[in-house]
Motif scaffolding. Structure first.
Motif, PDB file in Angstrom:
ATOM      1  N   ASP A  80      54.487  69.492  72.073  1.00  0.00           N
ATOM      2  CA  ASP A  80      55.519  69.573  71.048  1.00  0.00           C
ATOM      3  C   ASP A  80      55.484  70.977  70.442  1.00  0.00           C
ATOM      4  O   ASP A  80      54.457  71.391  69.886  1.00  0.00           O
ATOM      5  CB  ASP A  80      55.243  68.520  69.962  1.00  0.00           C
ATOM      6  N   PRO A  81      56.575  71.737  70.516  1.00  0.00           N
ATOM      7  CA  PRO A  81      56.554  73.110  69.997  1.00  0.00           C
ATOM      8  C   PRO A  81      56.108  73.209  68.545  1.00  0.00           C
ATOM      9  O   PRO A  81      55.416  74.169  68.174  1.00  0.00           O
ATOM     10  CB  PRO A  81      58.001  73.573  70.178  1.00  0.00           C
ATOM     11  N   ALA A  82      56.493  72.236  67.727  1.00  0.00           N
ATOM     12  CA  ALA A  82      56.076  72.272  66.325  1.00  0.00           C
ATOM     13  C   ALA A  82      54.566  72.147  66.202  1.00  0.00           C
ATOM     14  O   ALA A  82      53.923  72.840  65.405  1.00  0.00           O
ATOM     15  CB  ALA A  82      56.773  71.163  65.538  1.00  0.00           C
ATOM     16  N   HIS A  83      53.993  71.241  67.004  1.00  0.00           N
ATOM     17  CA  HIS A  83      52.547  71.060  66.963  1.00  0.00           C
ATOM     18  C   HIS A  83      51.824  72.276  67.538  1.00  0.00           C
ATOM     19  O   HIS A  83      50.767  72.677  67.033  1.00  0.00           O
ATOM     20  CB  HIS A  83      52.154  69.804  67.740  1.00  0.00           C
ATOM     21  N   LEU A  84      52.391  72.861  68.592  1.00  0.00           N
ATOM     22  CA  LEU A  84      51.779  74.055  69.184  1.00  0.00           C
ATOM     23  C   LEU A  84      51.779  75.210  68.184  1.00  0.00           C
ATOM     24  O   LEU A  84      50.805  75.960  68.087  1.00  0.00           O
ATOM     25  CB  LEU A  84      52.527  74.460  70.451  1.00  0.00           C
ATOM     26  N   SER A  85      52.872  75.352  67.457  1.00  0.00           N
ATOM     27  CA  SER A  85      52.951  76.398  66.449  1.00  0.00           C
ATOM     28  C   SER A  85      51.909  76.180  65.357  1.00  0.00           C
ATOM     29  O   SER A  85      51.253  77.125  64.895  1.00  0.00           O
ATOM     30  CB  SER A  85      54.358  76.441  65.850  1.00  0.00           C
ATOM     31  N   THR A  86      51.741  74.924  64.947  1.00  0.00           N
ATOM     32  CA  THR A  86      50.731  74.600  63.937  1.00  0.00           C
ATOM     33  C   THR A  86      49.337  74.931  64.440  1.00  0.00           C
ATOM     34  O   THR A  86      48.503  75.465  63.696  1.00  0.00           O
ATOM     35  CB  THR A  86      50.821  73.112  63.562  1.00  0.00           C
ATOM     36  N   ALA A  87      49.072  74.601  65.722  1.00  0.00           N
ATOM     37  CA  ALA A  87      47.760  74.898  66.297  1.00  0.00           C
ATOM     38  C   ALA A  87      47.485  76.397  66.277  1.00  0.00           C
ATOM     39  O   ALA A  87      46.364  76.837  65.953  1.00  0.00           O
ATOM     40  CB  ALA A  87      47.676  74.364  67.727  1.00  0.00           C
ATOM     41  N   LEU A  88      48.488  77.188  66.584  1.00  0.00           N
ATOM     42  CA  LEU A  88      48.304  78.632  66.589  1.00  0.00           C
ATOM     43  C   LEU A  88      48.149  79.181  65.168  1.00  0.00           C
ATOM     44  O   LEU A  88      47.399  80.142  64.947  1.00  0.00           O
ATOM     45  CB  LEU A  88      49.463  79.312  67.306  1.00  0.00           C
ATOM     46  N   ASP A  89      48.845  78.564  64.207  1.00  0.00           N
ATOM     47  CA  ASP A  89      48.645  78.968  62.815  1.00  0.00           C
ATOM     48  C   ASP A  89      47.201  78.704  62.387  1.00  0.00           C
ATOM     49  O   ASP A  89      46.576  79.534  61.715  1.00  0.00           O
ATOM     50  CB  ASP A  89      49.600  78.202  61.900  1.00  0.00           C
ATOM     51  N   THR A  90      46.674  77.541  62.779  1.00  0.00           N
ATOM     52  CA  THR A  90      45.286  77.196  62.454  1.00  0.00           C
ATOM     53  C   THR A  90      44.331  78.187  63.106  1.00  0.00           C
ATOM     54  O   THR A  90      43.362  78.646  62.482  1.00  0.00           O
ATOM     55  CB  THR A  90      44.961  75.769  62.933  1.00  0.00           C
ATOM     56  N   ALA A  91      44.619  78.522  64.370  1.00  0.00           N
ATOM     57  CA  ALA A  91      43.772  79.472  65.079  1.00  0.00           C
ATOM     58  C   ALA A  91      43.810  80.846  64.405  1.00  0.00           C
ATOM     59  O   ALA A  91      42.773  81.515  64.272  1.00  0.00           O
ATOM     60  CB  ALA A  91      44.206  79.584  66.530  1.00  0.00           C
ATOM     61  N   ALA A  92      44.998  81.263  63.978  1.00  0.00           N
ATOM     62  CA  ALA A  92      45.122  82.563  63.316  1.00  0.00           C
ATOM     63  C   ALA A  92      44.300  82.590  62.029  1.00  0.00           C
ATOM     64  O   ALA A  92      43.643  83.600  61.712  1.00  0.00           O
ATOM     65  CB  ALA A  92      46.592  82.864  63.024  1.00  0.00           C
ATOM     66  N   ASP A  93      44.338  81.480  61.275  1.00  0.00           N
ATOM     67  CA  ASP A  93      43.532  81.402  60.057  1.00  0.00           C
ATOM     68  C   ASP A  93      42.044  81.493  60.389  1.00  0.00           C
ATOM     69  O   ASP A  93      41.280  82.175  59.687  1.00  0.00           O
ATOM     70  CB  ASP A  93      43.809  80.089  59.319  1.00  0.00           C
ATOM     71  N   LEU A  94      41.629  80.813  61.454  1.00  0.00           N
ATOM     72  CA  LEU A  94      40.222  80.833  61.840  1.00  0.00           C
ATOM     73  C   LEU A  94      39.779  82.242  62.245  1.00  0.00           C
ATOM     74  O   LEU A  94      38.662  82.661  61.939  1.00  0.00           O
ATOM     75  CB  LEU A  94      39.963  79.863  62.990  1.00  0.00           C
ATOM     76  N   VAL A 137      55.387  79.113  72.871  1.00  0.00           N
ATOM     77  CA  VAL A 137      55.639  77.910  72.074  1.00  0.00           C
ATOM     78  C   VAL A 137      57.001  77.296  72.392  1.00  0.00           C
ATOM     79  O   VAL A 137      57.132  76.083  72.594  1.00  0.00           O
ATOM     80  CB  VAL A 137      55.520  78.224  70.567  1.00  0.00           C
ATOM     81  N   SER A 138      58.032  78.125  72.437  1.00  0.00           N
ATOM     82  CA  SER A 138      59.385  77.593  72.650  1.00  0.00           C
ATOM     83  C   SER A 138      59.525  76.909  74.004  1.00  0.00           C
ATOM     84  O   SER A 138      60.371  76.026  74.180  1.00  0.00           O
ATOM     85  CB  SER A 138      60.420  78.722  72.524  1.00  0.00           C
ATOM     86  N   ARG A 139      58.700  77.290  74.969  1.00  0.00           N
ATOM     87  CA  ARG A 139      58.710  76.656  76.289  1.00  0.00           C
ATOM     88  C   ARG A 139      57.868  75.396  76.327  1.00  0.00           C
ATOM     89  O   ARG A 139      57.866  74.687  77.335  1.00  0.00           O
ATOM     90  CB  ARG A 139      58.204  77.632  77.359  1.00  0.00           C
ATOM     91  N   GLY A 140      57.127  75.141  75.265  1.00  0.00           N
ATOM     92  CA  GLY A 140      56.227  73.987  75.256  1.00  0.00           C
ATOM     93  C   GLY A 140      55.125  74.119  76.287  1.00  0.00           C
ATOM     94  O   GLY A 140      54.636  73.114  76.818  1.00  0.00           O
ATOM     95  N   ASP A 141      54.719  75.357  76.556  1.00  0.00           N
ATOM     96  CA  ASP A 141      53.738  75.617  77.615  1.00  0.00           C
ATOM     97  C   ASP A 141      52.333  75.349  77.084  1.00  0.00           C
ATOM     98  O   ASP A 141      51.556  76.254  76.796  1.00  0.00           O
ATOM     99  CB  ASP A 141      53.876  77.065  78.085  1.00  0.00           C
ATOM    100  N   SER A 142      52.010  74.069  76.968  1.00  0.00           N
ATOM    101  CA  SER A 142      50.756  73.682  76.320  1.00  0.00           C
ATOM    102  C   SER A 142      49.532  74.114  77.113  1.00  0.00           C
ATOM    103  O   SER A 142      48.483  74.423  76.531  1.00  0.00           O
ATOM    104  CB  SER A 142      50.724  72.169  76.089  1.00  0.00           C
ATOM    105  N   SER A 143      49.614  74.149  78.442  1.00  0.00           N
ATOM    106  CA  SER A 143      48.435  74.513  79.222  1.00  0.00           C
ATOM    107  C   SER A 143      48.077  75.977  78.994  1.00  0.00           C
ATOM    108  O   SER A 143      46.891  76.329  78.853  1.00  0.00           O
ATOM    109  CB  SER A 143      48.660  74.239  80.713  1.00  0.00           C
TER     110      SER A 143
END
Length: 275
Positions: free
Chosen positions: A248-262, A183-189
């Protein structure tokens, strides 16, 4: 292409040395096809397959430029076949080594599976997919009765396989952890790749718990979302999850939070389905 025409074509195919049976697969077999859908015919064979005879038949029914491949030419799991146009309709002949299919059924019954690298399958081909194709397909020609015997064995998803698919959720948890480090690297791919696999694992786990076959990635999320007891709004939340992968690291973190919930909700849903 009419059902009668398909059966007539299947009868000609099983006359080719090496072809043991023919099975209608894909959306046509499931009744979900559209006018633009290809018709998939699985050619179940035992080596040696007479490719020259198949090519001759392909030219007879699909024109002089039609050709089929040698076994294995399309990769280790898709195998080979031909993309043909018959009577103005797209008809795909797809090879399936019958002995390999039988081993797939045996492994599924024992709860053993793996995803295998194959062009066109970003999650990988599940080896139990061969067994699922027999379960979900329509037998068009089966002179030896071998396809019917495999159909009997695969009519319901083996309980051991269902349990193994649910147990496979451990990998989704693991991927959440390793993706967070990017996340901190913004490694979206990289994160997108992890998320795709996480979602695929969840879809397979839900099908395993529900005792339903899922043979590939296409339509997997929609199919999982439609299962009774699946996490609420599963499909919509997966769509939103991928929309957040923008670097965006903030958005990536949110995406992973959503995935963790799923993943957590998928585990809970699987436990409820299994009761």
């Amino acid at each position: 292409m009419s059902d009668a025409r398909l059966r007539e074509l299947a009868a000609r195919l099983v006359a080719v040395p090496g072809v043991v049976g023919v099975l209608l697969g894909g959306s046509r077999a499931r009744g979900t096809h559209t006018p633009d859908s290809d018709t998939d015919l699985g050619l179940y064979y035992r080596p040696p397959l007479d490719v020259d005879a198949l090519n001759a038949l392909a030219r007879q029914v699909a024109g002089p430029s039609a050709r089929v491949t040698a076994p294995g030419e399309w990769g280790p799991w898709v195998d080979g076949g031909g993309w043909l146009t018959v009577d103005g309709a797209a008809v795909d002949w797809i090879y399936r080594d019958l002995d390999r299919v039988t081993r797939s059924v045996e492994a599924a019954e024992e709860g053993r599976y793996r995803f295998h690298a194959q062009v066109g399958h970003p999650l990988g081909v599940p080896d139990f997919g061969y067994a699922g194709e027999v379960a979900l397909g329509v037998i068009l020609a089966d002179p030896s009765g071998e396809l019917a015997a495999l159909r009997t064995r695969t009519r319901t998803l083996p309980p051991a396989l269902g349990e193994a698919l649910v147990a496979g959720l451990w990998e989704a948890d693991f991927l959440i952890g390793v993706a967070r480090k990017a996340v901190s690297r913004g490694d979206s791919s990289y994160i997108a790749g992890c998320l795709f696999r996480i979602v695929g694992i969840c879809a397979h786990a839900l099908h395993g718990a529900a005792g339903q076959w899922l043979v590939n990635e296409k339509g997997a999320v929609a199919a999982a979302s439609a299962l009774t007891g699946a996490p609420e709004r599963f499909r919509e939340r997966v769509d939103a999850l991928f929309a957040a992968v923008d670097g965006d690291p903030a958005h990536l973190s949110t995406a992973l939070d959503t995935a963790a919930d799923l993943v957590l909700e998928t585990a809970d849903a699987c436990a409820m389905m299994a009761r």
